[in-house]
Motif scaffolding. Sequence first.
Motif, PDB file in Angstrom:
ATOM      1  N   LEU A 150       2.906   1.390  16.037  1.00  0.00           N
ATOM      2  CA  LEU A 150       2.214   2.656  15.961  1.00  0.00           C
ATOM      3  C   LEU A 150       2.732   3.510  14.818  1.00  0.00           C
ATOM      4  CD1 LEU A 150       0.223   4.615  17.420  1.00  0.00           C
ATOM      5  CD2 LEU A 150       2.221   5.487  18.603  1.00  0.00           C
ATOM      6  N   VAL A 151       4.018   3.438  14.556  1.00  0.00           N
ATOM      7  CA  VAL A 151       4.620   4.319  13.565  1.00  0.00           C
ATOM      8  C   VAL A 151       4.186   3.932  12.156  1.00  0.00           C
ATOM      9  CG1 VAL A 151       6.789   5.145  12.602  1.00  0.00           C
ATOM     10  CG2 VAL A 151       6.560   4.861  15.055  1.00  0.00           C
ATOM     11  N   THR A 152       4.234   2.651  11.813  1.00  0.00           N
ATOM     12  CA  THR A 152       3.860   2.230  10.462  1.00  0.00           C
ATOM     13  C   THR A 152       2.394   2.517  10.150  1.00  0.00           C
ATOM     14  OG1 THR A 152       5.594   0.552  10.490  1.00  0.00           O
ATOM     15  CG2 THR A 152       3.874   0.319   8.834  1.00  0.00           C
ATOM     16  N   PRO A 153       1.449   2.222  11.050  1.00  0.00           N
ATOM     17  CA  PRO A 153       0.070   2.614  10.751  1.00  0.00           C
ATOM     18  C   PRO A 153      -0.094   4.128  10.591  1.00  0.00           C
ATOM     19  CG  PRO A 153       0.069   0.986  12.477  1.00  0.00           C
ATOM     20  CD  PRO A 153       1.494   1.375  12.244  1.00  0.00           C
ATOM     21  N   VAL A 189      13.350  10.187   8.896  1.00  0.00           N
ATOM     22  CA  VAL A 189      13.139   8.768   8.607  1.00  0.00           C
ATOM     23  C   VAL A 189      12.344   8.614   7.312  1.00  0.00           C
ATOM     24  CG1 VAL A 189      11.990   6.668   9.431  1.00  0.00           C
ATOM     25  CG2 VAL A 189      13.281   8.086  11.021  1.00  0.00           C
ATOM     26  N   ILE A 190      11.316   9.440   7.134  1.00  0.00           N
ATOM     27  CA  ILE A 190      10.511   9.383   5.900  1.00  0.00           C
ATOM     28  C   ILE A 190      11.385   9.670   4.687  1.00  0.00           C
ATOM     29  CG2 ILE A 190       8.687  10.580   4.617  1.00  0.00           C
ATOM     30  CD1 ILE A 190       7.404   8.856   6.541  1.00  0.00           C
ATOM     31  N   CYS A 191      12.220  10.696   4.776  1.00  0.00           N
ATOM     32  CA  CYS A 191      13.098  11.031   3.641  1.00  0.00           C
ATOM     33  C   CYS A 191      14.040   9.879   3.323  1.00  0.00           C
ATOM     34  CB  CYS A 191      13.888  12.302   3.939  1.00  0.00           C
ATOM     35  SG  CYS A 191      12.882  13.792   3.930  1.00  0.00           S
ATOM     36  N   GLU A 192      14.552   9.221   4.349  1.00  0.00           N
ATOM     37  CA  GLU A 192      15.451   8.085   4.126  1.00  0.00           C
ATOM     38  C   GLU A 192      14.713   6.870   3.572  1.00  0.00           C
ATOM     39  OE1 GLU A 192      18.818   7.389   4.474  1.00  0.00           O
ATOM     40  OE2 GLU A 192      18.973   9.566   4.508  1.00  0.00           O
ATOM     41  N   LEU A 193      13.532   6.576   4.106  1.00  0.00           N
ATOM     42  CA  LEU A 193      12.777   5.403   3.666  1.00  0.00           C
ATOM     43  C   LEU A 193      12.320   5.514   2.218  1.00  0.00           C
ATOM     44  CD1 LEU A 193      10.501   4.534   6.717  1.00  0.00           C
ATOM     45  CD2 LEU A 193      12.429   3.226   5.850  1.00  0.00           C
ATOM     46  N   SER A 219       2.366  11.752   5.127  1.00  0.00           N
ATOM     47  CA  SER A 219       2.843  10.669   5.979  1.00  0.00           C
ATOM     48  C   SER A 219       3.723  11.209   7.097  1.00  0.00           C
ATOM     49  CB  SER A 219       3.608   9.662   5.121  1.00  0.00           C
ATOM     50  OG  SER A 219       4.201   8.684   5.903  1.00  0.00           O
ATOM     51  N   ALA A 220       4.623  12.097   6.747  1.00  0.00           N
ATOM     52  CA  ALA A 220       5.523  12.667   7.753  1.00  0.00           C
ATOM     53  C   ALA A 220       4.756  13.519   8.756  1.00  0.00           C
ATOM     54  CB  ALA A 220       6.604  13.488   7.065  1.00  0.00           C
ATOM     55  N   ALA A 221       3.872  14.383   8.268  1.00  0.00           N
ATOM     56  CA  ALA A 221       3.141  15.287   9.159  1.00  0.00           C
ATOM     57  C   ALA A 221       2.259  14.517  10.143  1.00  0.00           C
ATOM     58  CB  ALA A 221       2.291  16.254   8.340  1.00  0.00           C
ATOM     59  N   PHE A 222       1.544  13.512   9.651  1.00  0.00           N
ATOM     60  CA  PHE A 222       0.653  12.755  10.535  1.00  0.00           C
ATOM     61  C   PHE A 222       1.452  11.942  11.549  1.00  0.00           C
ATOM     62  CE2 PHE A 222      -2.240   9.371  11.775  1.00  0.00           C
ATOM     63  CZ  PHE A 222      -3.385  10.094  12.063  1.00  0.00           C
ATOM     64  N   SER A 223       2.538  11.334  11.117  1.00  0.00           N
ATOM     65  CA  SER A 223       3.359  10.532  12.029  1.00  0.00           C
ATOM     66  C   SER A 223       3.968  11.385  13.132  1.00  0.00           C
ATOM     67  CB  SER A 223       4.461   9.818  11.258  1.00  0.00           C
ATOM     68  OG  SER A 223       3.903   8.934  10.323  1.00  0.00           O
ATOM     69  N   VAL A 250       0.840  -1.200   0.000  1.00  0.00           N
ATOM     70  CA  VAL A 250       0.000   0.000   0.000  1.00  0.00           C
ATOM     71  C   VAL A 250       0.875   1.250   0.000  1.00  0.00           C
ATOM     72  CG1 VAL A 250      -1.626   1.339   1.378  1.00  0.00           C
ATOM     73  CG2 VAL A 250      -2.010  -1.085   1.056  1.00  0.00           C
ATOM     74  N   LEU A 251       1.900   1.270   0.855  1.00  0.00           N
ATOM     75  CA  LEU A 251       2.772   2.442   0.912  1.00  0.00           C
ATOM     76  C   LEU A 251       3.526   2.635  -0.398  1.00  0.00           C
ATOM     77  CD1 LEU A 251       4.139   2.312   4.559  1.00  0.00           C
ATOM     78  CD2 LEU A 251       2.530   3.948   3.588  1.00  0.00           C
TER      79      LEU A 251
END
Length: 175
Positions: A72-75, A132-136, A116-120, A14-15
């Motif tokens: 929690l982080v992945t959802p 982490v989002i930028c790296e992933l 994704s970054a803002a909500f996390s 999905v991601l």
Amino acid sequence: AGVGDFMLLGTREVLDDLFSDGSLVREKNDHIHERSKWEDQDGGVVGALIYFVLFTFDFSAACVGLPASNGLVTPSFAIGAGVGRLYGELLRVAALHLGANANPFSTPGGYAIVGSAAFSVSVTGKISIGFVICELTGQLSYSIPVLFACVLGLAAGQIVEIDIYTMIAKMKHLP
């Protein structure tokens, strides 16, 4: 699957779909997963994204209270990516209805990364999630919007409620 074929996909699939630069329609994008059928839902891609965000949020919120570890982080990545992609898709649809030949905005996948970054960050209270989002994702071109969204997400999250880790510590009477 009744509410949407996205429920048959894993979180990684999905991601990958949500972060892709192309359309979520299988015939227009060879880079989304083989089993992805975002356009088959009532309401098309937008309808499927709305269902995805609602169901992922509801089931993730229900699982947070369980005594077993469930993550929690992945959802929160997935929910934020769904909201961001939905926003990007709505901008694309609006631009096309207003007569634009191409999408004058960023690709909907870019909005998924930023969302994704803002909500996390708003959920966890940890601004390092933006890095982490930028790296992933490997999308360093979105690093400035991601970090800006992280600051806004952190502020919005603190206005609404304390972050989830502080809340869990208070509920368990930890220092």
